[in-house]
Design a protein around this motif. Sequence first.
Motif, PDB file in Angstrom:
ATOM      1  N   GLY A  40      -8.989 -57.953  17.082  1.00 28.56           N
ATOM      2  CA  GLY A  40     -10.057 -57.401  16.353  1.00 28.56           C
ATOM      3  C   GLY A  40     -10.808 -56.240  16.935  1.00 28.56           C
ATOM      4  N   GLY A  41     -11.301 -56.455  18.309  1.00 26.53           N
ATOM      5  CA  GLY A  41     -11.955 -55.478  18.992  1.00 26.53           C
ATOM      6  C   GLY A  41     -11.088 -54.204  19.109  1.00 26.53           C
ATOM      7  N   PHE A  42      -9.721 -54.275  19.459  1.00 28.93           N
ATOM      8  CA  PHE A  42      -8.885 -52.988  19.498  1.00 28.93           C
ATOM      9  C   PHE A  42      -8.822 -52.437  17.954  1.00 28.93           C
ATOM     10  CE2 PHE A  42      -7.136 -55.642  23.296  1.00 28.93           C
ATOM     11  CZ  PHE A  42      -7.364 -54.540  23.950  1.00 28.93           C
ATOM     12  N   GLN A  43      -8.572 -52.960  16.906  1.00 30.54           N
ATOM     13  CA  GLN A  43      -8.589 -52.699  15.689  1.00 30.54           C
ATOM     14  C   GLN A  43      -9.948 -51.897  15.366  1.00 30.54           C
ATOM     15  OE1 GLN A  43      -8.166 -55.767  12.591  1.00 30.54           O
ATOM     16  NE2 GLN A  43      -7.693 -54.107  11.143  1.00 30.54           N
ATOM     17  N   ASN A  44     -11.041 -52.583  15.465  1.00 29.11           N
ATOM     18  CA  ASN A  44     -12.447 -51.875  15.271  1.00 29.11           C
ATOM     19  C   ASN A  44     -12.487 -50.630  16.002  1.00 29.11           C
ATOM     20  OD1 ASN A  44     -13.040 -53.751  13.590  1.00 29.11           O
ATOM     21  ND2 ASN A  44     -14.340 -55.097  15.002  1.00 29.11           N
ATOM     22  N   ARG A  45     -11.960 -50.553  17.484  1.00 30.99           N
ATOM     23  CA  ARG A  45     -12.052 -49.295  18.199  1.00 30.99           C
ATOM     24  C   ARG A  45     -11.115 -48.328  17.438  1.00 30.99           C
ATOM     25  NH1 ARG A  45     -11.363 -50.580  24.135  1.00 30.99           N
ATOM     26  NH2 ARG A  45     -12.064 -52.679  23.800  1.00 30.99           N
ATOM     27  N   ALA A  46      -9.933 -48.642  17.219  1.00 27.40           N
ATOM     28  CA  ALA A  46      -9.035 -47.828  16.465  1.00 27.40           C
ATOM     29  C   ALA A  46      -9.578 -47.315  15.080  1.00 27.40           C
ATOM     30  CB  ALA A  46      -7.790 -48.446  16.182  1.00 27.40           C
ATOM     31  N   VAL A  47     -10.237 -47.960  14.247  1.00 27.94           N
ATOM     32  CA  VAL A  47     -10.729 -47.595  13.126  1.00 27.94           C
ATOM     33  C   VAL A  47     -11.693 -46.662  13.289  1.00 27.94           C
ATOM     34  CG1 VAL A  47     -12.116 -48.396  11.051  1.00 27.94           C
ATOM     35  CG2 VAL A  47     -10.038 -49.505  11.570  1.00 27.94           C
ATOM     36  N   GLY A  48     -12.875 -46.737  14.303  1.00 26.46           N
ATOM     37  CA  GLY A  48     -13.673 -45.876  14.759  1.00 26.46           C
ATOM     38  C   GLY A  48     -13.041 -44.713  15.482  1.00 26.46           C
ATOM     39  N   ALA A  49     -12.254 -44.385  15.930  1.00 27.88           N
ATOM     40  CA  ALA A  49     -11.567 -43.388  16.627  1.00 27.88           C
ATOM     41  C   ALA A  49     -11.105 -42.632  15.444  1.00 27.88           C
ATOM     42  CB  ALA A  49     -10.389 -43.819  17.615  1.00 27.88           C
ATOM     43  N   ALA A  50     -10.437 -43.447  14.283  1.00 28.34           N
ATOM     44  CA  ALA A  50      -9.641 -42.721  13.196  1.00 28.34           C
ATOM     45  C   ALA A  50     -10.922 -42.214  12.377  1.00 28.34           C
ATOM     46  CB  ALA A  50      -8.970 -43.845  12.408  1.00 28.34           C
ATOM     47  N   MET A  51     -12.193 -42.649  12.245  1.00 28.09           N
ATOM     48  CA  MET A  51     -13.151 -42.411  11.447  1.00 28.09           C
ATOM     49  C   MET A  51     -13.577 -41.154  12.151  1.00 28.09           C
ATOM     50  SD  MET A  51     -15.110 -45.621  10.189  1.00 28.09           S
ATOM     51  CE  MET A  51     -16.502 -44.907   9.780  1.00 28.09           C
ATOM     52  N   GLN A  52     -13.744 -40.865  13.454  1.00 28.02           N
ATOM     53  CA  GLN A  52     -14.343 -39.777  14.113  1.00 28.02           C
ATOM     54  C   GLN A  52     -13.638 -38.706  13.918  1.00 28.02           C
ATOM     55  OE1 GLN A  52     -14.985 -41.049  18.122  1.00 28.02           O
ATOM     56  NE2 GLN A  52     -17.155 -41.938  17.778  1.00 28.02           N
ATOM     57  N   ASN A  53     -12.218 -39.052  14.339  1.00 28.45           N
ATOM     58  CA  ASN A  53     -11.013 -37.557  14.004  1.00 28.45           C
ATOM     59  C   ASN A  53     -11.316 -37.243  12.573  1.00 28.45           C
ATOM     60  OD1 ASN A  53     -10.310 -38.052  16.619  1.00 28.45           O
ATOM     61  ND2 ASN A  53      -8.720 -39.155  16.211  1.00 28.45           N
ATOM     62  N   SER A  54     -11.081 -38.327  11.522  1.00 33.38           N
ATOM     63  CA  SER A  54     -11.416 -37.624  10.078  1.00 33.38           C
ATOM     64  C   SER A  54     -12.483 -37.023   9.975  1.00 33.38           C
ATOM     65  CB  SER A  54     -11.053 -38.903   9.342  1.00 33.38           C
ATOM     66  OG  SER A  54      -9.912 -39.750   9.374  1.00 33.38           O
ATOM     67  N   ALA A  55     -13.691 -37.491  10.258  1.00 33.38           N
ATOM     68  CA  ALA A  55     -14.829 -36.812  10.266  1.00 33.38           C
ATOM     69  C   ALA A  55     -14.738 -35.371  10.817  1.00 33.38           C
ATOM     70  CB  ALA A  55     -16.113 -37.382  10.847  1.00 33.38           C
ATOM     71  N   ALA A  56     -14.202 -35.326  12.083  1.00 30.61           N
ATOM     72  CA  ALA A  56     -14.082 -33.853  12.625  1.00 30.61           C
ATOM     73  C   ALA A  56     -13.188 -32.997  11.689  1.00 30.61           C
ATOM     74  CB  ALA A  56     -13.645 -33.936  13.883  1.00 30.61           C
TER      75      ALA A  56
END
Length: 155
Positions: free
Chosen positions: A5-21
Motif C-alpha cells: 500500500g505504501g508503494f501504491q500511495n507513493r505511485a499515486v502521489g507521483a502520478a498526481m504531481q505529474n498530472s498537476a504539472a
Amino acid sequence: MIGQGGFQNRAVGAAMQNSAAAVERILSGIGVDPAAARIGVQDGYGWSFRRGSATIEVYVTQREGIGYLQALAPILHLPMTGLLPLYRHLLELNLQMTDAALGVYLDVVYVFSERPLDGMDADEANSMINIVAAYADELDNRLVDEFGGRLYSRI
C-alpha cells in the motif's frame, strides 16, 4: 519496510504531481495563468477559470488510493418550475455528448468528465478540459434561455 500500500500511495502521489504539472502546462497553452487559477483542494490540486460565460474547474484528486482527473463546469441553477422538460432534455443531450456528461447536484446543472490518472497522457487531459469547456460555454446560455433558471456564473 513499506508494505504494498505504501508503494501504491507513493505511485499515486507521483502520478498526481505529474498530472498537476501537465494540467498547468495545458492551462498555459490555452491562455490561462495557472498560478492565478489555482484553488485550494484538500489532498489534491485544483484550478478554476472562465471560458466564455462558463466557469471551468479542474481537479487532480484521489479516492481510495486511485488518482483522478476531473473537469467540470457548473452551468446553471435549476429553475423553480418546469423541471421535468429540463431533465428530459438533459438526458437527451447526454446521448449526444462525447467524453462528457450532464448531471445535477443540489440545485446546479454540471457538465463533467472524470478519468483515472493511470495511463492518461497530456493530450487526453487537454482534450478532456477543452471538451468540458466547450460544452459548458455552448450549453449554459442556451439552457437558461429555453428552460429558465439562472446562469451559475451570475450571482
